[in-house]
Design a protein around this motif. Structure first.
Motif, PDB file in Angstrom:
ATOM      1  N   GLU A   1      -0.809  -4.686  11.208  1.00  0.00           N
ATOM      2  CA  GLU A   1      -1.597  -5.525  12.187  1.00  0.00           C
ATOM      3  C   GLU A   1      -2.118  -5.097  13.063  1.00  0.00           C
ATOM      4  O   GLU A   1      -3.504  -5.172  13.289  1.00  0.00           O
ATOM      5  CB  GLU A   1      -0.600  -4.890  13.272  1.00  0.00           C
ATOM      6  CG  GLU A   1      -0.437  -5.285  14.566  1.00  0.00           C
ATOM      7  CD  GLU A   1       0.728  -4.954  14.949  1.00  0.00           C
ATOM      8  OE1 GLU A   1       1.691  -5.337  15.455  1.00  0.00           O
ATOM      9  OE2 GLU A   1       0.638  -4.553  16.323  1.00  0.00           O
ATOM     10  N   ILE A   2      -2.358  -3.447  12.719  1.00  0.00           N
ATOM     11  CA  ILE A   2      -3.559  -2.020  13.083  1.00  0.00           C
ATOM     12  C   ILE A   2      -4.547  -2.966  11.861  1.00  0.00           C
ATOM     13  O   ILE A   2      -6.179  -2.663  12.164  1.00  0.00           O
ATOM     14  CB  ILE A   2      -3.379  -0.982  12.590  1.00  0.00           C
ATOM     15  CG1 ILE A   2      -2.449  -0.556  11.767  1.00  0.00           C
ATOM     16  CG2 ILE A   2      -2.728  -0.491  13.888  1.00  0.00           C
ATOM     17  CD1 ILE A   2      -2.664   1.122  11.510  1.00  0.00           C
TER      18      ILE A   2
ATOM     19  N   TYR B   1       3.771  -2.921  10.696  1.00  0.00           N
ATOM     20  CA  TYR B   1       2.852  -2.324  12.336  1.00  0.00           C
ATOM     21  C   TYR B   1       1.046  -1.275  11.260  1.00  0.00           C
ATOM     22  O   TYR B   1       0.354  -1.700  11.574  1.00  0.00           O
ATOM     23  CB  TYR B   1       3.023  -0.487  12.346  1.00  0.00           C
ATOM     24  CG  TYR B   1       2.440   0.434  13.321  1.00  0.00           C
ATOM     25  CD1 TYR B   1       2.240  -0.415  14.468  1.00  0.00           C
ATOM     26  CD2 TYR B   1       1.061   1.057  12.750  1.00  0.00           C
ATOM     27  CE1 TYR B   1       1.210   0.653  15.605  1.00  0.00           C
ATOM     28  CE2 TYR B   1       0.282   1.905  13.622  1.00  0.00           C
ATOM     29  CZ  TYR B   1       0.608   1.637  14.892  1.00  0.00           C
ATOM     30  OH  TYR B   1       0.074   1.739  15.767  1.00  0.00           O
TER      31      TYR B   1
ATOM     32  N   ARG C   1      10.184  -0.893  18.816  1.00  0.00           N
ATOM     33  CA  ARG C   1      10.224  -1.659  18.053  1.00  0.00           C
ATOM     34  C   ARG C   1      10.787  -2.599  17.122  1.00  0.00           C
ATOM     35  O   ARG C   1      12.082  -1.694  16.491  1.00  0.00           O
ATOM     36  CB  ARG C   1       8.900  -1.834  17.371  1.00  0.00           C
ATOM     37  CG  ARG C   1       7.625  -1.848  18.169  1.00  0.00           C
ATOM     38  CD  ARG C   1       6.149  -1.997  17.645  1.00  0.00           C
ATOM     39  NE  ARG C   1       4.760  -2.149  17.338  1.00  0.00           N
ATOM     40  CZ  ARG C   1       3.724  -2.138  17.033  1.00  0.00           C
ATOM     41  NH1 ARG C   1       3.766  -3.002  16.188  1.00  0.00           N
ATOM     42  NH2 ARG C   1       2.690  -2.481  17.499  1.00  0.00           N
TER      43      ARG C   1
ATOM     44  N   ARG D   1       7.773   0.248   5.435  1.00  0.00           N
ATOM     45  CA  ARG D   1       6.256   0.175   5.951  1.00  0.00           C
ATOM     46  C   ARG D   1       5.113   0.556   5.398  1.00  0.00           C
ATOM     47  O   ARG D   1       4.349   0.229   5.586  1.00  0.00           O
ATOM     48  CB  ARG D   1       6.608   1.074   7.533  1.00  0.00           C
ATOM     49  CG  ARG D   1       5.605   1.252   8.730  1.00  0.00           C
ATOM     50  CD  ARG D   1       5.682   1.707   8.880  1.00  0.00           C
ATOM     51  NE  ARG D   1       6.003   3.507   9.186  1.00  0.00           N
ATOM     52  CZ  ARG D   1       6.074   4.203  10.632  1.00  0.00           C
ATOM     53  NH1 ARG D   1       6.274   4.276  11.374  1.00  0.00           N
ATOM     54  NH2 ARG D   1       6.596   5.549  10.122  1.00  0.00           N
ATOM     55  N   ALA D   2       5.551   2.035   4.684  1.00  0.00           N
ATOM     56  CA  ALA D   2       4.580   2.370   3.657  1.00  0.00           C
ATOM     57  C   ALA D   2       4.024   1.192   2.318  1.00  0.00           C
ATOM     58  O   ALA D   2       3.051   1.072   1.892  1.00  0.00           O
ATOM     59  CB  ALA D   2       5.080   3.502   3.379  1.00  0.00           C
TER      60      ALA D   2
ATOM     61  N   ARG E   1      -7.702   5.052   5.731  1.00  0.00           N
ATOM     62  CA  ARG E   1      -6.053   5.927   5.707  1.00  0.00           C
ATOM     63  C   ARG E   1      -4.988   4.081   6.380  1.00  0.00           C
ATOM     64  O   ARG E   1      -4.145   3.947   5.328  1.00  0.00           O
ATOM     65  CB  ARG E   1      -6.216   6.099   7.423  1.00  0.00           C
ATOM     66  CG  ARG E   1      -5.919   7.684   6.976  1.00  0.00           C
ATOM     67  CD  ARG E   1      -6.179   8.254   9.005  1.00  0.00           C
ATOM     68  NE  ARG E   1      -6.280   9.502   8.897  1.00  0.00           N
ATOM     69  CZ  ARG E   1      -6.779  10.677   9.942  1.00  0.00           C
ATOM     70  NH1 ARG E   1      -6.401   9.572  11.501  1.00  0.00           N
ATOM     71  NH2 ARG E   1      -6.629  11.562  10.270  1.00  0.00           N
ATOM     72  N   ARG E   2      -6.187   2.902   6.407  1.00  0.00           N
ATOM     73  CA  ARG E   2      -5.695   1.589   6.406  1.00  0.00           C
ATOM     74  C   ARG E   2      -5.321   1.540   5.070  1.00  0.00           C
ATOM     75  O   ARG E   2      -3.923   0.418   5.135  1.00  0.00           O
ATOM     76  CB  ARG E   2      -6.501   1.109   7.447  1.00  0.00           C
ATOM     77  CG  ARG E   2      -6.517   1.285   8.615  1.00  0.00           C
ATOM     78  CD  ARG E   2      -7.695   0.701   9.588  1.00  0.00           C
ATOM     79  NE  ARG E   2      -7.068   0.412  11.058  1.00  0.00           N
ATOM     80  CZ  ARG E   2      -8.194  -0.087  11.726  1.00  0.00           C
ATOM     81  NH1 ARG E   2      -8.887  -1.228  11.596  1.00  0.00           N
ATOM     82  NH2 ARG E   2      -7.957   0.051  12.859  1.00  0.00           N
TER      83      ARG E   2
END
Lengths: 283, 347
Positions: B133-134, B130, B122, B178-179, B105-106
């Motif tokens: 970051e994860i 995001y 945010r 973001r995607a 997924r990441r």
């Protein structure tokens, strides 16, 4: 009633309670078992609550021994920073000054220390339990009835066993207060996390968040307004319960209040009520 | 980084506590209504077999309740299947361990949501980073990359705004940024544009098509809008009641609708924007006449070129400019009009 009973066998009419001697025996064995338990673990209990005692004493000393002007300044700073509202800030100053004028400053500081410690403990205990409840249906179904009992039981009822275990003093008072004040913290943390938008959570999952990242980045921040409402409730309830806890040796305003109950002098009681209101404003 | 195809094979999803027990019965003909009435289970997806082209846009179309959102959630396994496989680069997503799935997924997927699903606390830039970051990408690096994508989707200057300060269209641009910042091979778009105004929707489709020209990601796009499907899709699958009833290119679906349901759908479509010139051209006889039209041009554009040049005929050329066929305005017009047979079927 008697007429109805004449048609029924005795057993179904009058509730077949356990007879007095058996009850007495059960009561005795429970009492003795409990006492034995307390006696065996007295030392362990003392060690366990030692840090609480130390922390509470430290805070109380700090509040009582600091010059009043320092405390007041700190309070005003916190209130202003928190509310950004001049009226609430001035209200705080005025009520604190009045408290000081009627000679209750030291008692107020003792109470304040107590409420601070209780609230901190309630938050520390409440938030993790709330998170646990939000994550697991089973935990929720076990914890919810316990919270119901904690909130319905009159505080005097559990004050007594707490005193039996911990003795008279500040710590049992503190524990009684926490028991009383922690349920809203737990409930509102749970509620806040459960109300987090499912789509946002799904997005966090879709980007590969771990459980911890999901909790830290999404659930806690989005639940924060509800958690804050929980903290607010906890502070109010701590304050209310500190008064009752004065009966087991917690000092401060509650002691005054307990004395006031015995000598019903109107002006004194009015002052105490007024002060109790003033206290709430600081949070 | 080359993209890979996604293969969905014999995928079943039955919602309910004992879904697995009913797969065999569904395979042998237990229907959706029956399953629900007799056993209280909901048939979400039934025997889905789709091969999603690598580096292309796969559109899954269907009305609400058709199972399209359920299907897209199987690709990154936000929903676990009851039976079947989802293969990416030879690996079955459905069999991955929790850790592998998280890594998948990441690094391999990124998703855009219908209701944007931005983090309200945010700022735009913080939302955009995001994914990185994860993954643990250093902040300076991830901010730099996010900044680039924010500019690409046209949100420069809004980095420090909060989502609720932006319009829906702008929020979805953040969702897209973001995607894209994740730089994953697979881009999953779950009705990403359905909540937007028609004009902004077309605008966002253009943004996606422009980006796709250079990125060549494997995009899975969910929509209930056939025009959107035809505009974006290299390949389209139409879902109804959890079953694929037709899949193929936009032209296939418009020209040869599999059943009355799809016929009713395509009846309203602007065929001039779907059908290409090579589909209706005649073999070249004699010298190429009129204006040259490249293969892949849709009828509407060809007709426009011919009217501008004031000619009734044109010849079709391949990518190298070699003439391969001829067309005239009459043929174009009759192809652009919905055939009578379709009209009757739908009525």
């Amino acid at each position: 009633m008697a007429s109805v009973c004449s048609f029924l066998p005795d057993l179904l009419c009058k509730f077949p309670a356990i007879d007095d001697t058996t009850i007495r025996m059960i009561r005795k064995s429970v009492d003795e078992g409990f006492k034995a338990l307390v006696r065996t673990y007295t030392n362990a209990i003392d060690v366990l609550v030692q840090p609480l005692q130390v922390f509470l004493n430290f805070l109380e000393n700090l509040f009582v021994s600091s010059p009043w002007i320092v405390i007041l300044a700190a309070m005003v700073a916190i209130v202003y920073y928190g509310s950004r509202d001049m009226r609430i800030t001035i209200g705080t100053i005025v009520s604190m000054l009045l408290i000081g004028l009627v000679g209750l400053w030291n008692d107020t500081m003792v109470t304040l220390a107590m409420v601070t410690v209780c609230t901190l403990i309630a938050i520390l205990v409440g938030i993790p339990i709330g998170i646990l409840m939000a994550r697991s249906e089973r935990a929720q179904s076990v914890i919810n009835p316990i919270l119901d009992v904690m909130q319905t039981m009159p505080s005097f009822v559990y004050l007594i066993p707490v005193v039996m275990i911990f003795g008279i003093g500040k710590v049992p008072g503190l524990i009684a207060v926490v028991i009383y004040a922690v349920p809203p913290m737990i409930r509102l943390t749970n509620l806040g996390i459960r109300l987090v938008d499912k789509e946002v959570l799904e997005a966090a999952d879709a980007f590969g968040s771990s459980q911890w990242q999901r909790l830290k980045n999404v659930q806690i921040p989005l639940a924060l307004p509800t958690i804050m409402a929980g903290i607010n409730q906890t502070i109010m309830m701590s304050l209310a319960m500190v008064v009752v806890a004065s009966m087991v040796g917690v000092g401060g305003l509650g002691l005054q209040r307990a004395a006031g109950d015995q000598q019903p002098v109107l002006h004194r009681r009015l002052l105490q009520r007024f002060r109790a209101r003033g206290d709430r404003h600081h949070f | 980084m080359a993209s890979h195809a996604i293969e969905v094979k014999n995928l079943y999803k039955i919602f309910g506590p004992r879904g697995r027990d009913f797969v065999d019965q569904v395979k042998t003909g237990l229907g959706k209504t029956e399953l629900n009435e007799k056993h209280g289970h909901v048939l979400g997806l039934q025997d889905i077999n789709i091969s999603m082209p690598a580096g292309g846009v796969m559109v899954v179309m269907g009305l609400s309740g058709s199972g399209k959102s359920t299907l897209i959630r199987h690709i990154n396994r936000l929903i676990d299947p009851t039976a079947g496989e989802v293969l990416y680069d030879g690996v079955d997503v459905c069999k991955m361990s929790e850790n592998d799935l998280r890594e998948f997924r990441r690094h391999k997927t990124a998703m855009v949501f219908q209701k944007f699903a931005l983090l309200p606390h945010r700022t735009i830039i913080e939302n955009t980073v995001y994914g990185l970051e994860i993954q643990g990408v250093p902040e300076a690096e991830s901010r730099k990359r996010a900044q680039g994508w924010i500019e690409r989707v046209g949100l420069k200057g809004f980095e420090n705004h909060y989502p609720n300060q932006l319009s829906g269209g702008m929020q979805q641009r953040v969702g897209l940024a973001r995607a894209l910042t994740n730089d994953a091979d697979i881009l999953l778009m779950d009705e990403a544009y359905s909540a937007l105004d028609p004009l902004i929707r077309v605008d966002m489709q253009t943004v996606l098509l422009d980006l796709q020209k250079e990125l060549k990601k494997t995009v899975v796009f969910i929509t209930h809008d056939l025009d959107e499907a035809l505009r974006l899709g290299d390949k389209i699958a139409i879902l109804r009641d959890g079953k694929v009833i037709q899949q193929g290119t936009g032209q296939d679906i418009v020209l040869k609708p599999a059943d009355e349901y799809i016929t009713a759908f395509v009846k309203e479509v602007n065929r001039g924007r779907v059908i290409n010139v090579e589909t209706i051209m005649k073999p070249l006889s004699g010298n190429p006449e009129g204006v040259p039209v490249t293969i892949g041009t849709v009828l509407e554009s060809a007709a426009r070129m011919m009217t501008v040049a004031n000619q009734n005929v044109a010849h079709v050329v391949d990518a190298n400019g070699k003439p391969v066929g001829s067309i005239d305005l009459g043929t174009i017009i009759s192809a652009m009009v919905t055939p009578i047979s379709h009209q009757l079927q739908a009525a």
